[in-house]
Design an enzyme around this catalytic site. Structure first.
Site, PDB file in Angstrom:
ATOM      1  N   ASP A   3      -2.827  -9.845   6.479  1.00 23.87           N
ATOM      2  CA  ASP A   3      -1.958  -9.647   7.637  1.00 23.87           C
ATOM      3  C   ASP A   3      -1.045 -10.862   7.685  1.00 23.87           C
ATOM      4  OD1 ASP A   3      -0.697  -9.521  10.099  1.00 23.87           O
ATOM      5  OD2 ASP A   3      -2.526  -9.100  11.240  1.00 23.87           O
ATOM      6  N   VAL A   4       0.236 -10.667   7.386  1.00 27.50           N
ATOM      7  CA  VAL A   4       1.152 -11.805   7.247  1.00 27.50           C
ATOM      8  C   VAL A   4       1.409 -12.516   8.568  1.00 27.50           C
ATOM      9  CG1 VAL A   4       2.256 -10.725   5.251  1.00 27.50           C
ATOM     10  CG2 VAL A   4       3.308 -10.471   7.519  1.00 27.50           C
ATOM     11  N   THR A  59      11.686   6.359   2.789  1.00 27.46           N
ATOM     12  CA  THR A  59      10.275   6.058   3.009  1.00 27.46           C
ATOM     13  C   THR A  59       9.972   6.333   4.472  1.00 27.46           C
ATOM     14  OG1 THR A  59      10.624   3.757   3.663  1.00 27.46           O
ATOM     15  CG2 THR A  59      10.378   4.189   1.295  1.00 27.46           C
ATOM     16  N   ASP A  60       8.701   6.160   4.869  1.00 30.69           N
ATOM     17  CA  ASP A  60       8.392   6.347   6.284  1.00 30.69           C
ATOM     18  C   ASP A  60       9.073   5.286   7.144  1.00 30.69           C
ATOM     19  OD1 ASP A  60       6.813   4.222   5.499  1.00 30.69           O
ATOM     20  OD2 ASP A  60       4.957   5.005   6.347  1.00 30.69           O
ATOM     21  N   ASN A  65       0.798  -1.218   0.000  1.00 25.43           N
ATOM     22  CA  ASN A  65       0.000   0.000   0.000  1.00 25.43           C
ATOM     23  C   ASN A  65       0.833   1.272   0.000  1.00 25.43           C
ATOM     24  OD1 ASN A  65       0.405  -1.026   2.849  1.00 25.43           O
ATOM     25  ND2 ASN A  65      -0.248   1.080   3.273  1.00 25.43           N
ATOM     26  N   ASN A  92       7.275  -8.561   0.558  1.00 24.63           N
ATOM     27  CA  ASN A  92       7.849  -7.247   0.859  1.00 24.63           C
ATOM     28  C   ASN A  92       7.517  -6.750   2.259  1.00 24.63           C
ATOM     29  OD1 ASN A  92       8.759  -4.327   0.126  1.00 24.63           O
ATOM     30  ND2 ASN A  92       6.609  -4.098   0.698  1.00 24.63           N
ATOM     31  N   ARG A 130      -2.779  -4.768   5.247  1.00 23.63           N
ATOM     32  CA  ARG A 130      -3.702  -4.961   6.372  1.00 23.63           C
ATOM     33  C   ARG A 130      -4.791  -3.907   6.410  1.00 23.63           C
ATOM     34  NH1 ARG A 130       0.291  -5.049  11.395  1.00 23.63           N
ATOM     35  NH2 ARG A 130       1.103  -3.292  10.175  1.00 23.63           N
ATOM     36  N   TYR A 183      16.197  -6.074  13.932  1.00 23.68           N
ATOM     37  CA  TYR A 183      15.914  -5.996  12.494  1.00 23.68           C
ATOM     38  C   TYR A 183      16.981  -6.686  11.645  1.00 23.68           C
ATOM     39  CZ  TYR A 183      15.067  -3.992   7.876  1.00 23.68           C
ATOM     40  OH  TYR A 183      14.838  -3.828   6.530  1.00 23.68           O
ATOM     41  N   LYS A 208      16.730 -10.151   8.959  1.00 22.37           N
ATOM     42  CA  LYS A 208      17.019 -10.220   7.531  1.00 22.37           C
ATOM     43  C   LYS A 208      18.075 -11.290   7.222  1.00 22.37           C
ATOM     44  CE  LYS A 208      14.078  -7.147   6.135  1.00 22.37           C
ATOM     45  NZ  LYS A 208      12.905  -7.548   5.328  1.00 22.37           N
TER      46      LYS A 208
END
Length: 245
Positions: free
Chosen positions: A61-62, A203-204, A13, A88, A36, A168, A172
């Site tokens: 919602d993954v 990006t945000d 989105n 993604n 979501r 994080y 990955k």
């Protein structure tokens, strides 16, 4: 069955995910916009359609088994198969000042939440979509990773890798290792599975810090989602080429 290829992009989105969807749409794919939030999802679909893409919304919602199963059922009804899956959707987890996640004081709930989305979410979605992918003549799976997941770069004192991100970055690395396992298991099936590094994109997600645009960040995932038959599988790529594990 329609000859138009169908793709699903999770977290589509906004940001890189939106641009991946837009790029695939420009290449003639029918694109499922996985997200979501209903309002943001439909706004993204409207924007994509206004730009000429054949897009449709996929509530997803993954981290939720039922949501993922419902998404697979929707794609079954909409297309009957899936030609490209781009995993993604991702989260960074709570950060301290300077975008730091200090391992010595790390909240385990933050780690669990990050892994649930960035790793377990990929397993949920991929396994739910595999029956549809197997119906494609040229199925592709792309896991959107990050160079911070590269153990080689993280361990190299001469490589600038940014702040310590103890939830994080390992998520990955986990995703990269998982990508290899899928590639090994699916070898010989025609399903190509690769990881993509979009680079540092404004990006945000990054607080709009970064030298790259979302469209630039989407370039490698799009390339991997549209690889020709006989292309690589089990690789980790960025615009400049192969990223070391």
């Amino acid at each position: 069955m329609s000859e138009t290829k169908t793709a699903l992009v999770t977290g589509a989105n906004k940001g890189i995910g939106y641009e991946i969807a837009a790029g695939l749409g420009r290449l003639g794919y029918r694109v499922g916009v996985g997200a979501r939030d209903a309002a943001r999802r439909e706004a993204a679909v409207d924007r994509l359609r206004a730009d000429g893409a054949d897009a449709f919304g996929v509530p997803l919602d993954v981290t939720d088994d039922r949501s993922v199963a419902a998404a697979a059922a929707l794609l079954e009804r909409q297309a009957g198969r899936l030609d490209a899956l781009v995993n993604n959707a991702g989260v960074s987890g709570e950060m301290g000042p300077g975008w730091l996640q200090d391992p010595t004081v790390l909240d385990l709930e933050v780690v669990r939440a990050v892994v649930d989305t960035n790793v377990l979410g990929v397993v949920r979605v991929t396994n739910a979509m595999l029956p549809l992918l197997r119906r494609s003549a040229s199925p592709r799976i792309v896991n959107v990773s990050s160079s911070v997941g590269s153990l080689a770069r993280q361990a190299d004192p001469d490589t600038e890798v940014g702040p310590v991100m103890a939830a994080y970055a390992p998520s990955k690395s986990f995703l990269n290792a998982l990508t290899l396992q899928y590639a090994r298991q699916l070898a010989g099936t025609g399903i190509l599975v690769n990881a993509a590094c979009p680079g540092l994109v404004a990006t945000d997600f990054t607080g709009f810090h970064g030298p790259r645009t979302p469209a630039e960040g989407a370039a490698t995932p799009i390339r991997l989602a549209t690889l020709p038959d006989g292309g690589p599988s089990g690789g980790f790529f960025e615009d400049a080429g192969v990223v070391p594990w």
